[in-house]
Each structure stands twice: as C-alpha cells, then as structure tokens.
Write a protein that holds these residues in place. Structure first.
Motif, PDB file in Angstrom:
ATOM      1  N   GLU A  81       4.145  12.369  -6.225  1.00  0.00           N
ATOM      2  CA  GLU A  81       3.503  12.818  -4.981  1.00  0.00           C
ATOM      3  C   GLU A  81       3.416  11.689  -3.968  1.00  0.00           C
ATOM      4  N   VAL A  82       3.653  12.041  -2.709  1.00  0.00           N
ATOM      5  CA  VAL A  82       3.516  11.103  -1.595  1.00  0.00           C
ATOM      6  C   VAL A  82       2.545  11.710  -0.592  1.00  0.00           C
ATOM      7  N   LYS A  83       1.563  10.902  -0.217  1.00  0.00           N
ATOM      8  CA  LYS A  83       0.620  11.352   0.812  1.00  0.00           C
ATOM      9  C   LYS A  83       0.572  10.328   1.924  1.00  0.00           C
ATOM     10  N   LYS A  84       0.471  10.833   3.146  1.00  0.00           N
ATOM     11  CA  LYS A  84       0.397   9.941   4.300  1.00  0.00           C
ATOM     12  C   LYS A  84      -0.920  10.130   5.027  1.00  0.00           C
ATOM     13  N   LEU A  85      -1.475   9.017   5.429  1.00  0.00           N
ATOM     14  CA  LEU A  85      -2.716   9.005   6.191  1.00  0.00           C
ATOM     15  C   LEU A  85      -2.486   8.041   7.339  1.00  0.00           C
ATOM     16  N   LYS A  86      -2.034   8.590   8.462  1.00  0.00           N
ATOM     17  CA  LYS A  86      -1.669   7.786   9.633  1.00  0.00           C
ATOM     18  C   LYS A  86      -0.641   6.730   9.226  1.00  0.00           C
ATOM     19  N   ARG A  87      -0.962   5.462   9.277  1.00  0.00           N
ATOM     20  CA  ARG A  87       0.014   4.405   8.951  1.00  0.00           C
ATOM     21  C   ARG A  87       0.019   4.055   7.458  1.00  0.00           C
ATOM     22  N   LEU A  88      -0.780   4.741   6.675  1.00  0.00           N
ATOM     23  CA  LEU A  88      -0.860   4.466   5.239  1.00  0.00           C
ATOM     24  C   LEU A  88      -0.078   5.522   4.466  1.00  0.00           C
ATOM     25  N   THR A  89       0.757   5.074   3.536  1.00  0.00           N
ATOM     26  CA  THR A  89       1.522   5.966   2.678  1.00  0.00           C
ATOM     27  C   THR A  89       1.197   5.656   1.231  1.00  0.00           C
ATOM     28  N   PHE A  90       0.786   6.677   0.496  1.00  0.00           N
ATOM     29  CA  PHE A  90       0.401   6.531  -0.897  1.00  0.00           C
ATOM     30  C   PHE A  90       1.412   7.278  -1.760  1.00  0.00           C
ATOM     31  N   GLN A  91       1.808   6.645  -2.868  1.00  0.00           N
ATOM     32  CA  GLN A  91       2.739   7.287  -3.772  1.00  0.00           C
ATOM     33  C   GLN A  91       2.236   7.194  -5.197  1.00  0.00           C
ATOM     34  N   PHE A  92       2.373   8.283  -5.934  1.00  0.00           N
ATOM     35  CA  PHE A  92       2.023   8.325  -7.347  1.00  0.00           C
ATOM     36  C   PHE A  92       3.321   8.309  -8.135  1.00  0.00           C
ATOM     37  N   GLY A  93       3.440   7.438  -9.109  1.00  0.00           N
ATOM     38  CA  GLY A  93       4.665   7.338  -9.867  1.00  0.00           C
ATOM     39  C   GLY A  93       5.011   8.621 -10.612  1.00  0.00           C
ATOM     40  N   ASP A  94       6.290   8.807 -10.868  1.00  0.00           N
ATOM     41  CA  ASP A  94       6.746  10.027 -11.543  1.00  0.00           C
ATOM     42  C   ASP A  94       6.055  10.215 -12.888  1.00  0.00           C
ATOM     43  N   ALA A  95       5.835   9.114 -13.606  1.00  0.00           N
ATOM     44  CA  ALA A  95       5.207   9.183 -14.924  1.00  0.00           C
ATOM     45  C   ALA A  95       3.692   9.129 -14.852  1.00  0.00           C
ATOM     46  N   ARG A  96       3.142   9.060 -13.675  1.00  0.00           N
ATOM     47  CA  ARG A  96       1.696   9.001 -13.432  1.00  0.00           C
ATOM     48  C   ARG A  96       1.054   7.799 -14.106  1.00  0.00           C
ATOM     49  N   LYS A  97       1.791   6.677 -14.111  1.00  0.00           N
ATOM     50  CA  LYS A  97       1.228   5.442 -14.650  1.00  0.00           C
ATOM     51  C   LYS A  97       1.024   4.396 -13.562  1.00  0.00           C
ATOM     52  N   ASP A  98       1.557   4.658 -12.368  1.00  0.00           N
ATOM     53  CA  ASP A  98       1.476   3.646 -11.338  1.00  0.00           C
ATOM     54  C   ASP A  98       1.394   4.305  -9.970  1.00  0.00           C
ATOM     55  N   SER A  99       0.978   3.501  -8.992  1.00  0.00           N
ATOM     56  CA  SER A  99       0.849   4.006  -7.634  1.00  0.00           C
ATOM     57  C   SER A  99       1.044   2.852  -6.667  1.00  0.00           C
ATOM     58  N   SER A 100       1.381   3.188  -5.437  1.00  0.00           N
ATOM     59  CA  SER A 100       1.529   2.162  -4.417  1.00  0.00           C
ATOM     60  C   SER A 100       0.903   2.637  -3.119  1.00  0.00           C
ATOM     61  N   LEU A 101       0.484   1.662  -2.350  1.00  0.00           N
ATOM     62  CA  LEU A 101      -0.070   1.906  -1.017  1.00  0.00           C
ATOM     63  C   LEU A 101       0.735   1.068  -0.041  1.00  0.00           C
ATOM     64  N   HIS A 102       1.373   1.709   0.909  1.00  0.00           N
ATOM     65  CA  HIS A 102       2.177   1.009   1.908  1.00  0.00           C
ATOM     66  C   HIS A 102       1.510   1.178   3.265  1.00  0.00           C
ATOM     67  N   ILE A 103       1.330   0.064   3.960  1.00  0.00           N
ATOM     68  CA  ILE A 103       0.770   0.114   5.311  1.00  0.00           C
ATOM     69  C   ILE A 103       1.839  -0.352   6.290  1.00  0.00           C
ATOM     70  N   THR A 104       2.086   0.459   7.283  1.00  0.00           N
ATOM     71  CA  THR A 104       3.064   0.142   8.321  1.00  0.00           C
ATOM     72  C   THR A 104       2.344  -0.418   9.542  1.00  0.00           C
ATOM     73  N   ALA A 105       2.904  -1.469  10.080  1.00  0.00           N
ATOM     74  CA  ALA A 105       2.363  -2.075  11.312  1.00  0.00           C
ATOM     75  C   ALA A 105       0.857  -2.325  11.177  1.00  0.00           C
ATOM     76  N   ALA A 106       0.505  -3.168  10.242  1.00  0.00           N
ATOM     77  CA  ALA A 106      -0.905  -3.425   9.945  1.00  0.00           C
ATOM     78  C   ALA A 106      -1.671  -3.904  11.171  1.00  0.00           C
ATOM     79  N   GLN A 107      -2.928  -3.495  11.222  1.00  0.00           N
ATOM     80  CA  GLN A 107      -3.816  -3.880  12.310  1.00  0.00           C
ATOM     81  C   GLN A 107      -5.045  -4.598  11.742  1.00  0.00           C
ATOM     82  N   PRO A 108      -5.722  -5.403  12.550  1.00  0.00           N
ATOM     83  CA  PRO A 108      -6.921  -6.103  12.048  1.00  0.00           C
ATOM     84  C   PRO A 108      -7.954  -5.157  11.439  1.00  0.00           C
TER      85      PRO A 108
END
Lengths: 112, 112
Positions: free
Chosen positions: A54-81
């Motif tokens: 699963e991939v979910k987006k929250l404005k500039r934040l993108t969250f991904q759940f691994g296929d095996a549901r053992k890991d996840s990542s949070l990606h931030i685009t164009a980070a702000q203070p």
C-alpha cells in the motif's frame, strides 16, 4: 519480541531536499502507523497503512508498506522547516494485538 | 475540553515518594496506554487497559501501578519513585485493537 528498526536515527537537510526514512522488522505486522512528534508534545498520527504494498500520500509525504508487511518507508519531497520533528513508526502485530511496537524514531531537522 | 489530557505537565519529586500521574480522555475509547519516552529507548509501554477494570503489563511495568475504575480515566502511580523513573510519560487511547493512537501532551517527571 517484535522490534522495529528505524533509520537514519538523525537527519539534517536543507529546505527543498528530498528524504526517505525507513522502518524495518523481521516480524510481520497487520498494520503500521507513522507519527510525528514535536518538542514538548505528544506524537500525532500521520497515517496508517494496512495492506502489503500500500502507498498513501499526504501532501508532500508518501508512505509505503512493504509487500511482506515487515517494513515501511516515509518519503518527503521538497522538505520544509515545518517538517522538522521526530518521526516514529509503530506496528500492530498480526492477530490484532492491543499493543503497538514503536521504533526509536528519526529526528529530522530541515534548515531554511 | 475534548481529547486526551494529562496532569500535571511537569513534576519534580524526591526518591521514595509516591507520585500519581493522571490521564483523562473524552472519547470513551476502550483502550488506554501509558508509555515512557527516554533518549535511546524510544517509546516503551508500561501498562495498558482494554476496558474499565481490565489492565495488563507492558514492556516495563516494574515500579508502576495502574487502575481503571472509569473508562475515561487511567492514572499511573509510582509507589516509591526512583531516579531511573525520571522520564517523559505519555498517555494514549484508541477505540479499537491496534488502532490509531491518540496521545496526550505528556508529563515530564524528574526524580531527585
């Protein structure tokens, strides 16, 4: 004992840069949550991911759940203070345990 | 006020004294939790409760006592405070097992 390893532990970047925070485990989770915590406050829920891949987006934040549901990542685009804070991942074990297992967090500083 | 509140927000006490931290939520959530947050350890679960009069130990319960006579309140008592219990304590609640956690603002406790 289920463990969630977050990396990196600390991250200092300039405004406008992209970044990714990782949350890894050898255990399978039924769902995984991401929180952000600011100094002197409690963690605030950002998102919950439930389905493998699963991939979910929250404005500039993108969250991904691994296929095996053992890991996840949070990606931030164009980070702000305003993105500065402690980012925590937390997993709910399979079988619907009441308890969440938290990672130790990634402290993000975005410099103007 | 709606939400989850903790009191006091700051507390300084001495070794050996009894201290009670209060937590109150207005959502009638079934599940309530107490965590402590320490540098290098992240959030660790002390005790949790699935409903009134039902409590269970978490990862670090020693030295702590909880009760839940009413759904909305979940006090945490340190029966004889020790310096190692100096920490920031967070109360949280959820409406369903493994559900989204709503955290209070925290209590910063210092044991001298």
């Amino acid at each position: 004992t289920q463990l969630l390893e977050q990396s990196p532990q600390f991250l200092s970047i300039q405004e406008g840069e992209n970044l990714t925070v990782y949350c890894n485990s050898s255990s399978v989770f039924s769902s995984l949550q991401w929180y952000r915590q600011e100094p002197g406050e409690g963690p605030v829920l950002l998102v919950t991911v439930v389905t493998g891949g699963e991939v979910k987006k929250l404005k500039r934040l993108t969250f991904q759940f691994g296929d095996a549901r053992k890991d996840s990542s949070l990606h931030i685009t164009a980070a702000q203070p305003g993105d500065t804070g402690l980012y925590l991942c937390a997993g709910a074990s399979r079988g619907g345990s009441e308890k969440l297992v938290f990672g130790k967090g990634t402290k993000l500083t975005v410099n103007p | 006020d709606a939400g989850i509140t903790q009191s006091p927000r700051y507390k300084i006490t001495e070794t050996g004294r009894q201290v009670t931290l209060m937590c109150h939520q207005t959502w009638s959530h079934s599940y309530m939790f107490w965590y402590r947050q320490d540098l290098g350890h992240g959030l660790r679960l002390i005790y949790y409760s699935a409903a009134a009069d039902i409590t269970d130990k978490g990862e670090v319960p020693d030295g702590y006592v909880v009760s839940r006579s009413k759904t909305e309140n979940f006090p945490l008592t340190l029966e004889s405070a020790t310096r190692s219990q100096t920490s920031v304590y967070f109360c949280a609640s959820t409406s369903w097992r493994g559900g989204n956690g709503f955290f209070g603002p925290g209590t910063r406790l210092t044991v001298l």
